[in-house]
Design an enzyme around this catalytic site. Structure first.
Site, PDB file in Angstrom:
ATOM      1  N   ASP A 117     -84.054   2.033 -39.603  1.00 46.76           N
ATOM      2  CA  ASP A 117     -84.240   0.609 -39.760  1.00 46.76           C
ATOM      3  C   ASP A 117     -83.337   0.155 -40.901  1.00 46.76           C
ATOM      4  OD1 ASP A 117     -85.341  -1.946 -39.704  1.00 46.76           O
ATOM      5  OD2 ASP A 117     -87.356  -1.174 -39.407  1.00 46.76           O
ATOM      6  N   ASP A 221     -82.880  -5.295 -39.015  1.00 46.44           N
ATOM      7  CA  ASP A 221     -84.057  -6.130 -39.218  1.00 46.44           C
ATOM      8  C   ASP A 221     -83.703  -7.593 -39.465  1.00 46.44           C
ATOM      9  OD1 ASP A 221     -86.995  -6.278 -40.039  1.00 46.44           O
ATOM     10  OD2 ASP A 221     -86.000  -7.078 -41.813  1.00 46.44           O
ATOM     11  N   GLU A 279     -65.914   2.828 -35.461  1.00 46.43           N
ATOM     12  CA  GLU A 279     -65.095   3.573 -36.431  1.00 46.43           C
ATOM     13  C   GLU A 279     -65.733   4.951 -36.687  1.00 46.43           C
ATOM     14  OE1 GLU A 279     -65.088   1.306 -40.133  1.00 46.43           O
ATOM     15  OE2 GLU A 279     -65.297   3.193 -41.227  1.00 46.43           O
ATOM     16  N   HIS A 359     -94.494  -3.265 -34.749  1.00 51.14           N
ATOM     17  CA  HIS A 359     -95.367  -3.268 -35.928  1.00 51.14           C
ATOM     18  C   HIS A 359     -95.707  -4.669 -36.420  1.00 51.14           C
ATOM     19  CE1 HIS A 359     -91.375  -3.936 -37.383  1.00 51.14           C
ATOM     20  NE2 HIS A 359     -91.799  -4.145 -38.600  1.00 51.14           N
ATOM     21  N   ASP A 360     -95.133  -5.685 -35.785  1.00 52.96           N
ATOM     22  CA  ASP A 360     -95.401  -7.049 -36.217  1.00 52.96           C
ATOM     23  C   ASP A 360     -96.310  -7.811 -35.243  1.00 52.96           C
ATOM     24  OD1 ASP A 360     -93.882  -6.943 -38.552  1.00 52.96           O
ATOM     25  OD2 ASP A 360     -92.044  -7.632 -37.568  1.00 52.96           O
TER      26      ASP A 360
HETATM   27  C1  LIG Z   1     -89.420 -10.645 -37.895  1.00 54.97           C
HETATM   28  C2  LIG Z   1     -89.443 -10.224 -39.306  1.00 54.97           C
HETATM   29  O1  LIG Z   1     -89.614 -11.037 -40.169  1.00 54.97           O
HETATM   30  N1  LIG Z   1     -89.284  -8.912 -39.534  1.00 54.97           N
HETATM   31  C3  LIG Z   1     -89.213  -8.334 -40.829  1.00 54.97           C
HETATM   32  C4  LIG Z   1     -88.258  -9.119 -41.637  1.00 54.97           C
HETATM   33  O2  LIG Z   1     -88.220  -8.800 -42.930  1.00 54.97           O
HETATM   34  C5  LIG Z   1     -89.462  -9.011 -43.503  1.00 54.97           C
HETATM   35  C6  LIG Z   1     -89.287  -8.919 -44.958  1.00 54.97           C
HETATM   36  O3  LIG Z   1     -88.512  -7.817 -45.282  1.00 54.97           O
HETATM   37  C7  LIG Z   1     -90.466  -8.035 -42.920  1.00 54.97           C
HETATM   38  O4  LIG Z   1     -91.732  -8.199 -43.485  1.00 54.97           O
HETATM   39  C8  LIG Z   1     -90.582  -8.259 -41.454  1.00 54.97           C
HETATM   40  O5  LIG Z   1     -91.340  -7.278 -40.834  1.00 54.97           O
END
Ligand SMILES: CC(=O)N[C@H]1CO[C@H](CO)[C@@H](O)[C@@H]1O
Ligand SMILES: *[C@@H]1O[C@H](CO)[C@@H](O)[C@H](O)[C@H]1NC(C)=O
Ligand SMILES: *[C@@H]1O[C@H](CO)[C@@H](O)[C@H](O)[C@H]1NC(C)=O
Ligand SMILES: *[C@@H]1O[C@H](CO)[C@@H](O)[C@H](O)[C@H]1NC(C)=O
Ligand SMILES: [Ca+2]
Ligand SMILES: [Ca+2]
Length: 575
Positions: A117, A221, A279, A359-360
């Site tokens: 990640d 991310d 690269e 995970h979100d």
């Molecule tokens: C969609 C999103 O917000 N993903 C990550 C983005 O970055 C934040 C802060 O670092 C994370 O908490 C999220 O999971």
């Protein structure tokens, strides 16, 4: 014979046939590991790298091609590792660089690719770069976005009205530097300044470092947040307009984020990251390396992530159509439309990808119905292209209720007892359920960083291995199907048959066709597949059934009258 050919090649000084597998990712099975919650090896109640190494054989068992790990880098953990303090090191909570090398070596043995990640938007405020920037050191002073603010009626104020994703102003005053710094997330996560070419180069070096170590790519991310609008000639930024329907001025949705998300420069940055990938492919040889991008953005923007006429981009711009837009009441027309949104708009020559959990987001069983877990996995694994599974979805893990007092996700903790359940991501991040031992075999210690689900004695790897039609075993059967040429390379036709039934046909010249049908409803009806798909045989054979099915694997049915039980999903094949 083999060795003679090899000897001959060597004698003649010919290059050996390339062993590199190009395009391996095009029909791959990706699996997301959330390292804090996968396996704890030292009893402190938090998952770690050694734990992942111990359990990589499980990933092999379920047919995973590549696994992406949520952040494992040095971090004060204000946002569980999405606040990186050292992009070149492993956080001691997860282990050491040596542990990471062992993980890579084991993964190589098992032919599982490790993807990291990558969090480009910001660093931790404890990152050396930020400390030097705040001190005004020449090399680093523009590594972050600084502004002295504006003065209104003699009172100093932040430069704009921009609101953080985690509530409140995006600007925090820094006493040392006597300026505000920008942070789209927590104040402990200052945004890097991508309008400074040195920052772009520094981040490319981070990518190169890990690729040389042996990772096969990155999941990038929160890409849409990377760029903010460029400042005007006086160094100022415009305010964002309001969303009139939101009344809470601290809430992220109070504003329309037209200047802080999805800026056009973002796409070009992804193309530049892809150049680094190419690269490194040239430098290191071997199998392709890949970019997965996380962006909640409009479809036409997402399609540009793939590349344009002159530049390649991300091979896998995460497709969040299904995860973002389906709910427990969605009907088959909606499922079909969302699948078509991607397939019909994707540029020629690219591969589709399907993400249904991460995970979100709430767990699939909690979001779309526990009685649809197998059906959703059938959808995920029989659609064409790349599948992405979040750890535990193959077992049918569901959200774990966690009280306000026990909540630790910053996105929820920054709210209040009435709002937190809408915002918290803790319920999907609980420890993985390995067996029926105390704490689900996740740890040998006596406590875990988030509670273990109370259903772990029923929902765990060990038990599900022994039940023929468990979620896990159905998942494995589906995985086996994916090796068939039809599923790997075949065409896909996706149709709703009325509001309740979704059907997917995969076909390839000279091969059997496979048909997934899912009954989303609670009523029984029979469908005539001949009316929907051309070229089926009169009889079809059951290839994958679920525990709801009256039929067994290898039973046959007539294509013109297939009966499905409530919420049943099956995979059929032509005979
Ligand atoms: C969609 C999103 O917000 N993903 C990550 C983005 O970055 C934040 C802060 O670092 C994370 O908490 C999220 O999971
Ligand atoms: C493709 O992307 C490059 C790099 O961002 C850009 O310069 C170029 O104009 C784009 N081409 C088209 C046709 O959009
Ligand atoms: C994109 O990548 C493909 C496959 O690696 C390659 O054949 C093609 O030339 C690249 N296109 C551009 C515009 O770089
Ligand atoms: C799906 O289940 C519902 C509810 O039991 C039933 O009425 C319907 O006939 C089933 N659909 C099919 C195609 O079997
Ligand atoms: Ca541990
Ligand atoms: Ca940014």
């Amino acid at each position: 014979m083999m060795s003679r050919t090899l000897t001959l090649c060597c004698l003649l000084g010919l290059a050996l046939p390339a062993l590199a597998e190009l395009g391996w990712w095009r029909s791959a099975q990706f699996y997301q590991i959330y390292p804090r919650s996968f396996k704890d090896s030292d009893g402190d109640g938090i998952g770690d790298l050694e734990g992942i190494t111990q359990q990589l054989s499980y990933l092999k068992e379920i047919g995973v091609t590549a696994t992406w790990l949520s952040p494992i880098f040095t971090s004060p953990m204000a946002d569980f590792g999405y606040d990186v303090a050292d992009f070149y090191n492993i956080d001691p909570m997860f282990g050491t660089m040596e542990d990471f090398d062992k993980l890579l070596a084991r993964a190589n043995q098992l032919n599982i690719k490790i993807i990291l990640d990558f969090v480009p938007n910001h660093s931790s405020d404890e990152c050396d770069w930020f400390i030097r920037s705040a001190a005004g050191e020449e090399e680093y002073k523009d590594f972050y976005v600084w502004h002295t603010g504006k003065v209104v009626n003699g009172i100093r104020q932040p430069p704009t009205n921009w609101i953080s994703v985690f509530r409140g102003s995006q600007w925090t005053w820094h006493e040392g530097r006597q300026a505000y710094y920008l942070h789209q997330f927590l104040a402990k996560q200052p945004d890097l300044n991508y309008r400074n070419p040195k920052v772009v180069e520094a981040m490319k070096d981070v990518l190169r470092f890990w690729l040389r170590k042996g990772v096969y790519g990155f999941r990038i991310d929160a890409v849409p947040h990377v760029f903010e609008i460029a400042p005007d000639k006086d160094g100022n930024y415009p305010d964002e307009p309001r969303n009139e329907y939101v009344s809470d001025p601290e809430d992220y949705s109070y504003l329309q984020h037209i200047y802080t998300t999805n800026q056009p420069e973002t796409i070009d940055l992804v193309y530049q990251f892809r150049e680094v990938i190419e690269e490194m492919n040239a430098e290191l040889g071997g199998d392709d390396r890949v970019l997965l991008t996380e962006a909640y953005a409009p479809l036409d923007v997402l399609m540009q992530y793939y590349g344009n006429a002159t530049h390649n981009g991300s091979q896998i711009p995460f497709n969040f159509e299904l995860i973002s837009n389906l709910n427990i009441n969605s009907n088959a027309y909606q499922y079909s439309e969302l699948v078509h949104n991607w397939l019909d708009n994707m540029p020629e020559g690219q591969s589709a990808n399907w993400v249904l959990g991460n995970h979100d987001q709430s767990r699939i069983g909690s979001r779309l119905g526990a009685d649809r877990i197998d059906s959703i996995n059938m959808l995920l694994l029989t659609l064409p292209g790349i599948s992405v599974t979040y750890q535990g979805e193959e077992l049918g893990m569901t959200d774990v209720w966690i009280s306000w007092e026990d909540t630790i996700d910053p996105q929820a903790c920054q709210s209040n007892p009435n709002e937190y359940e809408r915002l918290t991501r803790d319920p999907v991040r609980t420890p993985f359920q390995w067996n029926d031992q105390p704490l689900a075999g996740f740890t040998t210690g006596s406590e875990t960083w988030l509670p273990v689900a109370s259903d772990y004695k029923l929902v765990n790897v060990k038990r599900e291995r022994g039940i023929p039609l468990s979620h896990l075993n159905i998942y494995k059967q589906l995985r086996t199907l994916r090796d068939l040429p039809t599923l790997k390379h075949g065409d896909a036709t996706v149709n709703a048959i009325g509001p309740n039934v979704l059907a997917i046909k995969r076909s390839l010249q000279g091969e059997k066709s496979y048909i997934t049908i899912i009954n989303l409803s609670d009523d029984v009806e029979s469908v005539n597949l001949d009316a929907v798909f051309a070229g089926l045989t009169a009889e079809l054979k059951y290839v994958v059934v679920s525990e709801k099915s009256l039929r067994r694997k290898d039973d046959v049915t007539f294509a013109n009258s297939v009966l499905l039980m409530p919420k049943e999903g099956v995979v059929l094949a032509t005979v």
